[in-house]
Design a protein around this motif. Structure first.
Motif, short mmCIF file in Angstrom:
data_model
loop_
_atom_site.label_atom_id
_atom_site.label_comp_id
_atom_site.label_asym_id
_atom_site.label_seq_id
_atom_site.Cartn_x
_atom_site.Cartn_y
_atom_site.Cartn_z
N SER A 179 8.85 -30.17 0.93
CA SER A 179 9.53 -29.10 1.64
C SER A 179 9.53 -27.80 0.82
CB SER A 179 10.96 -29.58 1.96
OG SER A 179 11.85 -28.52 2.04
N GLU B 18 8.09 -24.08 1.85
CA GLU B 18 8.94 -22.89 1.79
C GLU B 18 8.33 -21.82 0.87
OE1 GLU B 18 11.07 -21.42 3.33
OE2 GLU B 18 12.57 -20.40 2.09
N ARG C 48 5.56 -20.17 2.70
CA ARG C 48 6.10 -19.24 3.70
C ARG C 48 6.62 -17.97 3.04
NH1 ARG C 48 10.79 -17.10 5.55
NH2 ARG C 48 11.95 -18.05 3.86
N TYR C 49 7.42 -18.16 2.01
CA TYR C 49 8.14 -17.05 1.39
C TYR C 49 7.20 -16.09 0.65
CZ TYR C 49 11.63 -14.86 -1.70
OH TYR C 49 12.42 -13.96 -2.37
N PHE D 173 12.34 -18.18 11.58
CA PHE D 173 12.92 -18.61 10.31
C PHE D 173 14.22 -17.84 10.08
CE2 PHE D 173 8.25 -18.79 9.97
CZ PHE D 173 8.08 -20.16 9.79
N ARG E 243 14.88 -25.73 3.54
CA ARG E 243 14.69 -25.43 4.97
C ARG E 243 13.39 -26.07 5.47
NH1 ARG E 243 14.62 -19.79 6.86
NH2 ARG E 243 15.12 -18.89 4.83
N ALA F 100 10.16 -25.33 6.75
CA ALA F 100 9.30 -24.15 6.86
C ALA F 100 7.88 -24.50 7.30
CB ALA F 100 9.26 -23.43 5.51
N HIS G 154 5.05 -22.36 9.14
CA HIS G 154 4.56 -21.08 8.62
C HIS G 154 3.06 -20.90 8.91
CE1 HIS G 154 2.26 -22.94 5.39
NE2 HIS G 154 3.30 -23.70 5.13
#
Lengths: 410, 64
Positions: free
Chosen positions: A283, A287, A290-291, A334, A344, A346, A349
């Protein structure tokens, strides 16, 4: 900057904002503030590129997926309207199937999908763990400040893709230098072309050797397609070049930039340092993908038939840029998107893109990142940045975002 | 509900396998295979996730 880049032939005052846009100096992990503005205002907007052309910029998640999944948009860089950039493929020919459309794209891509199947990638995990452990051992044997990029982030994906392809890692200094030039936006087309031709020449020769004397590697499998008359030597070389480049800069930058982001978010780093739950690690990888979103210059396409996206008709012959970094911060998908939250979900993404061109190497990238993020901070719990954050040089000048060096100590 | 997979569209991203391992697998070339076209109700959320993340829109659920 605006004056230099202004379109000299335009007769009308032009309000289209320039793309790409600068990031805020104090927010190296966030997309440019102007991109966020555009996303708030509309799903699509015109932007102006360095050459004065004005393609559409798609800022929202749903609309980006709609464009990337539409067969009426083309990845062929020769199509009218394709948004121009100083391209990493400035050498001769195209960077294989990523710049082609179906059915030829699918035909070529399927020749190299086999090693990236989930179970085959999982079978590589113990070997990748050994490489990661070995590189960390070597780092720990050193003292003082170590550049994480040079000691860890680049060698890992490089060793792995070389092994998978069957390219001798001993030659890594040569092709890492060349691939670095190929993804540097400030390199001239001539420099990029020369770098690309150098590596292509090297790979063409290696392919010749594998045609004569096949081994158990991906290069030999591509060589087999040449022998079978399915592709010619040049197409095979372009394919090998694509795989070699894609295996290098992307994962390396995710490792280094991801580590820096975690060092700047100690509470999130602590989650990884203290867990042995593979689900949390997986996970965390999604994330961070994505970030951070390291492919920060967008995915580009040319529209071949009129299409309607987000209430806007895009005409045949117009260009479209999907700013994936901002789609990954779309609050509709998101919640609280600017918060790094490793817990989270994600997974949806678009860091690997979307549609038929979605990254072929994503299972490999995921597995490598899971091993890295699940190991590095547990093995070196006192890992810290060895310079002020302001001194870190970010890759605003490259097609793949990241850091040039990451001085660390422990 | 019945799961349908158009293998011709598959780009071998493996996303469906990661989302719903009991319903999807891959052949030797990485192309998706449907293991179970009528999955148990408790697997439906995983299947929906597989549909959402499939880059090629190769999977769908149909009423039966």
């Amino acid at each position: 900057m605006a004056d230099i880049l202004a379109d000299p032939v335009s007769q009308e005052p032009d309000t289209a904002p320039e793309f790409p846009m600068p990031r805020a100096a104090r927010c190296p992990f966030d997309p440019p503030p102007a991109l966020k503005e555009l996303q708030r205002e509309a799903p699509l907007t015109r932007v102006r590129l360095w050459d004065g052309s004005e393609p559409w910029l798609v800022t929202r998640y749903a609309e980006q997926r709609a464009v990337l999944g539409d067969a009426r948009v083309s990845a062929d860089t020769d199509r009218p309207g394709y948004p121009t950039k100083a391209s990493p493929d400035a050498g001769e020919g195209k960077l294989s199937f990523i710049m082609m459309d179906d059915p030829e794209h699918a035909r070529l891509r399927r020749m190299v999908t086999a090693p990236f199947a989930i179970k085959k990638i999982e079978a590589l995990r113990p070997a990748v763990q050994r490489i990661v452990d070995g590189l960390i051992d070597d780092m720990l044997a050193r003292s003082g400040t170590v550049d994480l990029v040079e000691a860890f982030a680049l060698p890992l994906p490089s060793l792995v893709i070389c092994e998978l392809l069957g390219v001798p890692y001993d030659d890594h200094a040569f092709f890492q230098d060349s691939t670095k030039t190929m993804v540097r936006t400030t390199a001239t087309p001539a420099e990029r072309g020369a770098a690309s031709r150098e590596v292509a020449g090297y790979l063409a020769e290696l392919l010749g050797k594998r045609i004569a004397d096949p081994r158990d590697d991906l290069l030999s499998s591509i060589a087999g397609r040449v022998t079978a008359g399915e592709i010619d030597h040049r197409q095979a070389t372009e394919m090998a070049l694509l795989l070699l480049i894609a295996g290098h800069e992307t994962t390396a930058n995710m490792i280094a930039l991801g580590t820096l982001a975690l060092l700047e978010h100690p509470d999130q780093l602590a989650l990884l340092r203290e867990t042995d739950d593979p689900k949390l690690v997986a996970s965390a990888v999604e994330e961070l993908l994505r970030y951070l979103h390291i492919t920060h210059l967008g995915r580009r396409r040319a529209v071949t038939e009129d299409i309607e996206i987000g209430g806007q008709v895009i005409r045949a012959g117009e260009g479209v840029i999907m700013a994936n970094e901002i789609a990954n911060r779309d609050p509709e998908v998101f919640p609280d998107p600017d918060r790094l939250d490793l817990t989270r979900d994600a997974r949806r993404h678009v860091a690997f893109g979307f549609g038929v061109h979605q990254c072929l190497g994503q299972p490999l990238a995921r597995m490598e990142l899971q091993v890295v993020y699940g190991t590095l901070y547990r093995r070196i719990p006192t890992l810290k940045l060895a310079c002020p954050l302001e001194d870190v040089r970010f890759k605003d000048d490259a097609f793949i975002y990241g850091v040039h060096e990451l001085p660390v100590a422990w | 509900m019945k799961v349908e997979l158009e293998a011709d569209k598959c780009v071998a991203s493996g996303q469906c396998v990661l989302a719903a391992m009991d319903v999807f697998d891959q052949d030797d070339d990485g192309i998706a295979i449907l293991l179970e076209d009528r999955p148990a109700p408790e697997l439906l959320d995983d299947v929906k996730e597989a549909i959402a993340v499939c880059p090629a829109a190769a999977i769908r659920l149909v009423e039966q």
